[in-house]
Design a protein around this motif. Structure first.
Motif: not given
Length: 299
Positions: A165-171, A296-299
């Motif tokens: 789900a993390l990947v799906n949110l990012e893309n 972790p991804m920077k937002r």
């Protein structure tokens, strides 16, 4: 004990996780239909071979030395493609000790959200699950015929690095579909790997649900992942209003809570007992994209 050689028919996502988990424990060979995937298999510790439904001399030679056989190839209308191509060769494998077949909890069909275990009747709904039940029976029969243990691993929804789900949110592909009372079980690829190694080490046959402890509504998983990332979850979409492929819609026609006591009784201890602990680990370690640790991804 003689040195192990493990042969994986269909060394995809789960097969690579299995090999990465214990690279030094055995010689591992695996098949793919595409030469472009050879390098990814090598990086996972798998010697790659081509298999597209025909038994090659190279595969035949490898099977002669193989002690443990893992099948991760889906059935077709004509039957199980591995058995169709290699039943005679497998029946005569001189070193073979154990067979493992990766199946799906889809074989149980719909139980309206009730808890079930391996004793539940298989009443598959989809055509692919009907074929899967037949393939399970074919492998179990082969095991009886040749006197080798066969383990059937019925897997729930597979996720892990690169597939979560993390990947799906990012893309931007994450959706929160809401169908009242609908739940699904899930399984992290590392726990598929661990369960396989446990059964190999014990030379154990039988039927095992390889699934987590927390059947949950799919929209909850997306919301939890969004909370870890510090982003707003996508809006909820009523199931009846969602545009879905026939296959995706068919998954929602099956609702059950799948228990996993048999694999625990075989000695396996899960690394991730629920999606929260797995997402927590992947986010904190940064390996949620593709297995390579990073920040972790920077937002």
């Amino acid at each position: 004990m003689s040195e192990r050689q493990i042969f994986i028919f269909g060394a995809g996502y789960s097969g690579k996780a299995f090999a990465r988990a214990n690279k030094d424990a055995a010689t591992i060979l695996g098949t793919t239909r595409s030469p472009e995937k050879f390098e990814a298999l090598r990086q996972a510790g798998i010697a790659p071979l081509l298999f597209d439904g025909a038994l090659t001399g190279e595969i035949g030679e490898a099977l002669k030395e193989t002690t443990h056989l893992v099948i991760s190839v889906g059935p077709e209308e004509a039957g199980d493609p591995v058995l169709n191509a290699a039943r005679a060769a497998i029946s005569q494998m001189p070193a073979l000790e154990w067979i493992g077949y990766l199946s799906t909890v889809g074989v149980y069909g719909n139980y309206d959200g009730a808890w079930i275990d391996e004793t539940a009747q298989c009443r598959p709904v989809s055509k692919r699950s009907v074929m899967r039940v037949a393939a399970e029976q074919d492998w179990l029969k082969l095991g009886r015929d040749i006197g080798r243990p066969v383990a059937i691993l019925r897997l729930s929804g597979i996720y892990g690095p690169g597939r979560n789900a993390l990947v799906n949110l990012e893309n931007g592909t994450a959706r929160r579909l809401v169908k009242p009372d609908q739940v699904f079980n899930r399984i992290h690829c590392d726990d598929i790997a661990g369960a396989l190694w446990q059964l190999i080490d014990g030379n154990t046959g039988g039927i095992f649900n390889v699934t987590d402890d927390l059947p949950a509504p799919p929209q909850d998983v997306v919301a939890y992942a969004a909370s870890l990332m510090g982003v707003a979850p996508p809006p909820e979409i009523p199931f009846d209003a969602a545009q879905l492929s026939p296959m995706a819609r068919s998954f929602y026609g099956e609702n059950k809570r799948v228990a996993n006591a048999a694999i625990k009784a075989a000695g396996y201890r899960f690394r991730f007992l629920d999606y929260r602990s797995a997402l927590d680990h992947m986010w904190a370690s940064g390996d949620w994209r593709d297995g390579e640790p990073r920040s972790p991804m920077k937002r």
